[in-house]
Design an enzyme around this catalytic site. Structure first.
Site, PDB file in Angstrom:
ATOM      1  N   ASP A 231      40.941  35.743  46.176  1.00 27.63           N
ATOM      2  CA  ASP A 231      39.916  36.644  46.707  1.00 27.63           C
ATOM      3  C   ASP A 231      38.584  35.893  46.771  1.00 27.63           C
ATOM      4  O   ASP A 231      38.423  34.845  46.143  1.00 27.63           O
ATOM      5  CB  ASP A 231      39.831  37.867  45.775  1.00 27.63           C
ATOM      6  CG  ASP A 231      38.753  38.850  46.182  1.00 27.63           C
ATOM      7  OD1 ASP A 231      38.736  39.267  47.355  1.00 27.63           O
ATOM      8  OD2 ASP A 231      37.915  39.169  45.325  1.00 27.63           O
TER       9      ASP A 231
ATOM     10  N   ASP B 268      34.732  37.560  47.278  1.00 23.29           N
ATOM     11  CA  ASP B 268      33.604  38.201  46.597  1.00 23.29           C
ATOM     12  C   ASP B 268      34.000  38.641  45.194  1.00 23.29           C
ATOM     13  O   ASP B 268      34.974  39.377  45.012  1.00 23.29           O
ATOM     14  CB  ASP B 268      33.145  39.449  47.378  1.00 23.29           C
ATOM     15  CG  ASP B 268      32.665  39.119  48.772  1.00 23.29           C
ATOM     16  OD1 ASP B 268      31.466  38.878  48.942  1.00 23.29           O
ATOM     17  OD2 ASP B 268      33.495  39.089  49.695  1.00 23.29           O
TER      18      ASP B 268
ATOM     19  N   ASP C   5      39.471  39.899  41.390  1.00 20.50           N
ATOM     20  CA  ASP C   5      38.583  40.468  40.365  1.00 20.50           C
ATOM     21  C   ASP C   5      38.682  41.979  40.272  1.00 20.50           C
ATOM     22  O   ASP C   5      37.922  42.592  39.517  1.00 20.50           O
ATOM     23  CB  ASP C   5      37.122  40.086  40.668  1.00 20.50           C
ATOM     24  CG  ASP C   5      36.621  40.736  41.953  1.00 20.50           C
ATOM     25  OD1 ASP C   5      37.323  40.658  42.987  1.00 20.50           O
ATOM     26  OD2 ASP C   5      35.535  41.330  41.928  1.00 20.50           O
TER      27      ASP C   5
END
Length: 230
Positions: free
Chosen positions: A13, A15, A176
């Site tokens: 991922d 961001d 995240d």
């Protein structure tokens, strides 16, 4: 953690996993809000809203002040303003999280194939990866508008597995948030999570993953320790 045995690729991922982009969001969103006559909001407020794609983000930002009808009426104008303002500052205020470059380098050195899958629009993603020196690591990059569905739908992860001609069990997802974990579970991929990103205000410890890694470098070490000669 034998679920990582035989892993040959990683989907990472952007961001909240590789880059702290909240400062970019903050500047672009408040520029957009100013154009619409709205007061600025804080980085803390924005951090709770990112991760589900730009449309969701802008609707959530407008809903702080307006009812659903007014949000609908202003959405297109707001989206245009947001995209224009974001592209103007894309990457200027964002920073790499610790050990990201080292972690990606270690994964490549260990023979892993790498893909970046993000819900950020591809027009934002491509220049950002290049600006931060991350583009060199990834064979495949998908943004939130590259495919018909975005995370937490499994389609982007399934597409990468097909691109790499690997079964999902050999492709680990690293992210995240619960978005990443849900997409991985639905795709049949193992999943590792980092504890420092933007998980919609929820604790990453409540997310269903196969392990929490402090950094991407730790993820690389963990994967390597479970790799078998497959």
């Amino acid at each position: 953690m034998s679920v990582l045995a035989g892993v040959r690729a990683a989907i990472i991922d952007l961001d909240g996993t590789m880059l702290d982009t909240i400062p970019d969001f903050h500047v672009a969103i408040n520029s957009m809000r100013a154009e619409l006559g709205l007061a600025p909001i804080t980085q803390e407020q924005i951090a709770l809203m990112v991760g589900k794609g730009s449309e969701n983000l802008i609707r959530a930002v407008l809903a702080l002040d307006w009812d659903a009808q007014r949000v609908d009426a202003a959405f297109e104008q707001a989206m245009d303003a947001y995209q224009r303002n974001y592209l103007a500052i894309n990457g200027n205020h964002s920073t790499l999280f610790p050990d990201v470059l080292q972690g990606l380098s270690a994964m490549k050195a260990n023979g892993l194939r790498l893909a970046c899958v993000t819900n950020k629009p591809i027009s934002f993603t491509t220049p950002l990866l290049k600006l931060k020196g991350l583009d060199q690591f990834f064979e495949v990059v998908y943004g939130g508008d590259s495919l018909p569905r975005k995370k937490p739908d499994p389609l982007p992860l399934q597409t990468v597995c097909a691109d790499f001609d690997l079964p999902p069990s050999q492709v680990v997802a690293i992210g995240d948030s619960s978005n990443d974990a849900q997409a991985a579970r639905a795709a049949g991929c193992p999943v590792l999570t980092v504890p420092y990103g933007y998980n919609h205000g929820e604790s990453i410890h409540e997310t269903d993953s196969d392990g929490i890694v402090a950094t991407l470098l730790e993820a690389a070490s963990l994967i390597r320790s479970h790799q078998t000669n497959s």
